[in-house]
Write a protein that holds these residues in place. Structure first.
Motif, mmCIF file in Angstrom:
data_model
loop_
_atom_site.group_PDB
_atom_site.id
_atom_site.type_symbol
_atom_site.label_atom_id
_atom_site.label_comp_id
_atom_site.label_asym_id
_atom_site.label_seq_id
_atom_site.Cartn_x
_atom_site.Cartn_y
_atom_site.Cartn_z
ATOM 1 N N UNK A 122 0.831 -1.197 0.000
ATOM 2 C CA UNK A 122 0.000 0.000 0.000
ATOM 3 C C UNK A 122 0.871 1.253 0.000
ATOM 4 N N UNK A 123 0.521 2.238 -0.832
ATOM 5 C CA UNK A 123 1.352 3.439 -0.986
ATOM 6 C C UNK A 123 1.468 4.225 0.306
ATOM 7 N N UNK A 124 0.332 4.417 1.024
ATOM 8 C CA UNK A 124 0.363 5.179 2.266
ATOM 9 C C UNK A 124 1.200 4.467 3.320
ATOM 10 N N UNK A 125 1.010 3.149 3.437
ATOM 11 C CA UNK A 125 1.783 2.362 4.407
ATOM 12 C C UNK A 125 3.260 2.369 4.046
ATOM 13 N N UNK A 126 3.544 2.317 2.744
ATOM 14 C CA UNK A 126 4.940 2.327 2.283
ATOM 15 C C UNK A 126 5.615 3.636 2.641
ATOM 16 N N UNK A 127 4.918 4.746 2.467
ATOM 17 C CA UNK A 127 5.484 6.053 2.782
ATOM 18 C C UNK A 127 5.775 6.181 4.268
ATOM 19 N N UNK A 128 4.813 5.756 5.107
ATOM 20 C CA UNK A 128 5.007 5.826 6.556
ATOM 21 C C UNK A 128 6.130 4.903 7.004
ATOM 22 N N UNK A 129 6.186 3.704 6.416
ATOM 23 C CA UNK A 129 7.228 2.732 6.776
ATOM 24 C C UNK A 129 8.607 3.266 6.415
ATOM 25 N N UNK A 130 8.731 3.801 5.189
ATOM 26 C CA UNK A 130 10.022 4.303 4.741
ATOM 27 C C UNK A 130 10.467 5.500 5.579
ATOM 28 N N UNK A 131 9.520 6.397 5.896
ATOM 29 C CA UNK A 131 9.864 7.546 6.726
ATOM 30 C C UNK A 131 10.351 7.137 8.105
ATOM 31 N N UNK A 132 9.715 6.105 8.678
ATOM 32 C CA UNK A 132 10.147 5.619 9.987
ATOM 33 C C UNK A 132 11.540 5.025 9.949
ATOM 34 N N UNK A 133 11.841 4.296 8.868
ATOM 35 C CA UNK A 133 13.169 3.682 8.749
ATOM 36 C C UNK A 133 14.243 4.754 8.580
ATOM 37 N N UNK A 134 13.963 5.763 7.733
ATOM 38 C CA UNK A 134 14.934 6.847 7.518
ATOM 39 C C UNK A 134 15.215 7.581 8.824
ATOM 40 N N UNK A 135 14.168 7.825 9.616
ATOM 41 C CA UNK A 135 14.349 8.478 10.920
ATOM 42 C C UNK A 135 15.224 7.627 11.833
ATOM 43 N N UNK A 136 14.951 6.315 11.849
ATOM 44 C CA UNK A 136 15.725 5.407 12.706
ATOM 45 C C UNK A 136 17.184 5.346 12.255
ATOM 46 N N UNK A 137 17.414 5.347 10.933
ATOM 47 C CA UNK A 137 18.793 5.339 10.426
ATOM 48 C C UNK A 137 19.530 6.597 10.877
#
Length: 300
Positions: A195-210
């Motif tokens: 899902x596009x919305x879930x993908x955006x939220x997931x990717x943003x969370x990973x970038x923040x964690x990195x």
């Protein structure tokens, strides 16, 4: 100091840095999947080593690509195993990769040398003591053993391809870049939400964690992979294969040392006895063995 002593000291530093990668990656497994850790670490290293790919020979690139695929699976097993067991235990079991190469010769029909039989007996005794110290054999240990098997096959393939290489650092840069590409493809196929919305939220969370763990990733990618490979090349060119094998055998002990100070992981006397037996088995298995290429480069 002599050129030879400089080489020994360089390999000691390489071994110490390799030892730190186990607790460093273990620390990251609490926040990231194995493939994310591999992707960020090797993407950083690939970026730094990319100049060696400029005007590279096609056969060097093919060798690097093949070795990179094998190395990717080595690290998948290693980091997945790290998430399920202690970093020191993972390091000792992964260190058994040095026994795989001579055992592959046994499977090919060659009788093992006495030193290999002795090394195998010492290693099995060491594993028994290590498991007695830290609880029964678990999935994390099995994954670490799969890592050791993969590393053994990787080393055997690497011996063949590095002997044919025109430029070893080109082969090394090629394999590190391939690991990063394989990690990216694995990530897209298995972890990215549809899902596009879930993908955006997931990717943003990973970038923040990195970003929160940027120093750890920078250390693994820049120091422990890209920079240390150059030092490894320099050190191995000034020492013998046997000397390098003995120095490298102490990598699991370095991992246990740094695991204690980094993560608070401790080993009892039985655990250290098991570790000593494993290290001794590694040294015995490599002593007076066939010489490996002087600059066969393998990140840990």
């Amino acid at each position: 100091m002599t050129r030879h002593l400089h080489g020994i000291l360089a390999l000691l530093l390489v071994t110490l840095v390799w030892g730190t990668t186990f607790p460093a990656m273990k620390d990251l497994t609490g926040h990231f999947s194995a493939v994310w850790i591999i992707l960020v670490r090797f993407a950083l290293a690939a970026l730094l080593l990319s100049p060696f790919l400029w005007r590279a020979r096609a056969h060097d690139l093919r060798s690097g690509a093949l070795l990179g695929v094998l190395l990717f699976f080595c690290f998948i097993f290693q980091v997945e195993g790290l998430a399920l067991t202690s970093s020191n235990r993972n390091a000792f079991i992964c260190g058994l990769n040095v026994l795989v190469v001579p055992l592959l010769g046994v499977l090919a029909g060659r009788l093992p040398e006495r030193r290999i039989v002795l090394a195998l007996a010492m290693s099995l005794a060491g594993l028994a003591a290590l498991c007695w110290d830290g609880g029964g054999w678990g999935l994390g240990d099995s994954l670490a053993l799969m890592c050791a098997l993969c590393f053994g096959v990787y080393i055997k393939v690497m011996e063949v391809h590095t002997q044919r290489a025109t430029n070893l650092l080109t082969v090394t840069a090629g394999q590190i870049t391939t690991v990063a590409v394989c990690a990216a493809l694995w990530l897209l196929a298995r972890e990215v939400p549809g899902d596009a919305a879930a993908r955006s939220a997931w990717f943003g969370g990973v970038v923040t964690a990195i970003g929160q763990h940027a120093w750890n990733f920078a250390y693994l990618g820049v120091v422990a992979t890209a920079a240390i490979i150059s030092l490894q090349t320099w050190g191995q060119s000034r020492t013998t294969a046997n000397e390098a094998a003995v120095v490298y055998a102490f990598e699991p002990a370095a991992a246990a040392f740094f695991g204690y100070f980094w993560l608070g992981e401790a080993m009892t006397g039985r655990g250290w006895l098991g570790g000593l037996l494993l290290i001794s088995g590694m040294i015995v298995s490599q002593w007076n063995s066939e010489r490996r290429p002087a600059a066969a480069l393998a990140p840990e």
